[in-house]
Design a protein around this motif. Sequence first.
Motif, PDB file in Angstrom:
ATOM      1  N   ALA A  99      15.045 -10.419  -0.861  1.00  0.00           N
ATOM      2  CA  ALA A  99      16.275  -9.886  -1.054  1.00  0.00           C
ATOM      3  C   ALA A  99      16.814 -10.428  -2.418  1.00  0.00           C
ATOM      4  O   ALA A  99      17.420  -9.658  -3.269  1.00  0.00           O
ATOM      5  N   ASN A 100      16.547 -11.662  -2.810  1.00  0.00           N
ATOM      6  CA  ASN A 100      17.057 -12.285  -4.073  1.00  0.00           C
ATOM      7  C   ASN A 100      16.164 -11.512  -5.079  1.00  0.00           C
ATOM      8  O   ASN A 100      16.951 -11.204  -6.291  1.00  0.00           O
ATOM      9  N   ASP A 101      15.075 -11.150  -4.945  1.00  0.00           N
ATOM     10  CA  ASP A 101      14.540 -10.357  -5.869  1.00  0.00           C
ATOM     11  C   ASP A 101      14.909  -9.038  -6.155  1.00  0.00           C
ATOM     12  O   ASP A 101      15.008  -8.517  -7.174  1.00  0.00           O
ATOM     13  N   SER A 102      15.236  -8.370  -5.252  1.00  0.00           N
ATOM     14  CA  SER A 102      15.820  -6.993  -5.109  1.00  0.00           C
ATOM     15  C   SER A 102      17.077  -6.917  -5.560  1.00  0.00           C
ATOM     16  O   SER A 102      17.395  -5.968  -6.500  1.00  0.00           O
ATOM     17  N   PHE A 136      22.932  -8.709  -9.827  1.00  0.00           N
ATOM     18  CA  PHE A 136      23.578 -10.057  -9.889  1.00  0.00           C
ATOM     19  C   PHE A 136      23.855 -10.449 -11.160  1.00  0.00           C
ATOM     20  O   PHE A 136      24.670 -11.573 -11.310  1.00  0.00           O
ATOM     21  N   SER A 137      22.919 -10.380 -12.056  1.00  0.00           N
ATOM     22  CA  SER A 137      22.921 -11.029 -13.429  1.00  0.00           C
ATOM     23  C   SER A 137      22.771  -9.976 -14.411  1.00  0.00           C
ATOM     24  O   SER A 137      21.918  -9.613 -15.143  1.00  0.00           O
ATOM     25  N   PRO A 138      23.879  -8.866 -14.294  1.00  0.00           N
ATOM     26  CA  PRO A 138      23.895  -7.867 -15.356  1.00  0.00           C
ATOM     27  C   PRO A 138      24.081  -8.207 -16.598  1.00  0.00           C
ATOM     28  O   PRO A 138      24.845  -9.235 -16.978  1.00  0.00           O
ATOM     29  N   PRO A 139      23.637  -7.377 -17.641  1.00  0.00           N
ATOM     30  CA  PRO A 139      23.892  -7.852 -18.997  1.00  0.00           C
ATOM     31  C   PRO A 139      25.458  -7.507 -19.430  1.00  0.00           C
ATOM     32  O   PRO A 139      26.211  -6.723 -18.859  1.00  0.00           O
ATOM     33  N   ALA A 140      26.048  -8.305 -20.429  1.00  0.00           N
ATOM     34  CA  ALA A 140      27.555  -8.370 -20.559  1.00  0.00           C
ATOM     35  C   ALA A 140      28.021  -7.033 -20.969  1.00  0.00           C
ATOM     36  O   ALA A 140      29.136  -6.539 -21.063  1.00  0.00           O
ATOM     37  N   ALA A 142      18.472  -0.178   2.822  1.00  0.00           N
ATOM     38  CA  ALA A 142      17.507   1.040   3.250  1.00  0.00           C
ATOM     39  C   ALA A 142      16.078   0.612   3.474  1.00  0.00           C
ATOM     40  O   ALA A 142      15.217   0.930   4.390  1.00  0.00           O
ATOM     41  N   ALA A 143      15.601  -0.199   2.305  1.00  0.00           N
ATOM     42  CA  ALA A 143      14.355  -0.778   2.090  1.00  0.00           C
ATOM     43  C   ALA A 143      14.369  -2.076   3.315  1.00  0.00           C
ATOM     44  O   ALA A 143      12.834  -2.148   3.839  1.00  0.00           O
ATOM     45  N   HIS A 144      15.048  -2.490   3.630  1.00  0.00           N
ATOM     46  CA  HIS A 144      15.034  -3.840   4.333  1.00  0.00           C
ATOM     47  C   HIS A 144      16.023  -3.940   5.238  1.00  0.00           C
ATOM     48  O   HIS A 144      16.921  -4.938   5.204  1.00  0.00           O
TER      49      HIS A 144
END
Lengths: 195, 195
Positions: free
Chosen positions: A67-70, A75-79, A99-101
């Motif tokens: 989940a964290n990978d996906s 979760f950490s978008p460029p500014a 959908a995938a998990h």
Amino acid sequence: MRAEQREATREQIVTAALLAISESGFNGVSTRTIAERANVSQGLLTYHFKSKDALWRAAADQLFAIANDSMQEVFSPPASVEPLQQKRNLIRQMVYFSAAHPEFIRFMLEHEKENSDRSRWLVETHLRPMYKKFVHVMGDIPETDLPHALYTFAGASGLIFCAPNECKQLTGVDPGSKAVIKRHADYLVNLMVPE
Amino acid sequence: MRAEQREATREQIVTAALLAISESGFNGVSTRTIAERANVSQGLLTYHFKSKDALWRAAADQLFAIANDSMQEVFSPPASVEPLQQKRNLIRQMVYFSAAHPEFIRFMLEHEKENSDRSRWLVETHLRPMYKKFVHVMGDIPETDLPHALYTFAGASGLIFCAPNECKQLTGVDPGSKAVIKRHADYLVNLMVPE
DNA sequence: GTCTATAATTAGATAGAC
DNA sequence: GTCTATCTAATTATAGAC
């Protein structure tokens, strides 16, 4: 190498356990069924994991690693990405991830009533760090809305993929198809964070 | 009367079965556990219901009787209520119903993977009639959006009440409190069907 | 490391006392 | 109608062969 084979076997077992437990619950699935799904003997589960409980924890670890990978990117978008667009991207990615998990929501619902030891461990170890990232992206909405936003987004994104057979039989729409996944993402993004 | 006592006992058992199965799944709960919850002996379950499977069906019947009763008003609104307001009322009532009966979503998720016989029966017997009423209220949105709307509304309304302990531990917000239920309804109605 | 065999416990369903 | 006792099968965990 032996170590590689060992790791491969362990992951086979953990994956089988994760899917089976998500489908039928911790008490609802037997270690024999998990072993059959992983194509190993039942005794091997006790060798690699001391108990069914420990196997559940390994399954939880794997689930949140995936989940964290996906979710890492949203979760950490460029500014440079606008806050509104960040939220739209977050919802879209939640749909694609669910959908995938679909086992994610199923697993999270399963722990709730079964056992409070496992439940507390899961929240503190895995869920809270993820919630903090969610809050960070959603940061500019009222603080009291954050819990409501979390479960609204999660439920709206994922429930359809947790009941694919039911949905197909009821509506004719197959949540497993790529077109339907995209349509659900489009529908939700425009409904919940209109441009 | 004997008939009344019989019916009271049966309902005690069915209610215990419904809640227990919703929490732990069909295979996840034993008939002994259900009997203990209903304060009767395990043998009595076989007397009133031939098998665990038949008890599951009785639980489903009770669940949908409650659900239909609770949703009746918003599913058959007077023509004087504007379509937009009908949708707002529908969502609000879905939240209040989910809060009062989180076992509904749990039960519906549980049948999905366990057994396809039970699954088909549940959809055709109980879910489809309810879906038709939902479609009637939502009738003026694009037909292809209806399945997405159904699972979006259901998931957004109910997921938070399916994980009350988790939500409380994670966010400090208790989905069991009346204020939180109202806040969730307000949040959702304004998010999904703004005036 | 992986399997088979098995011990102790619990499962769903049945039989018979009251 | 309800309970207790019990049957057969399935459960988790362990022990030992390879």
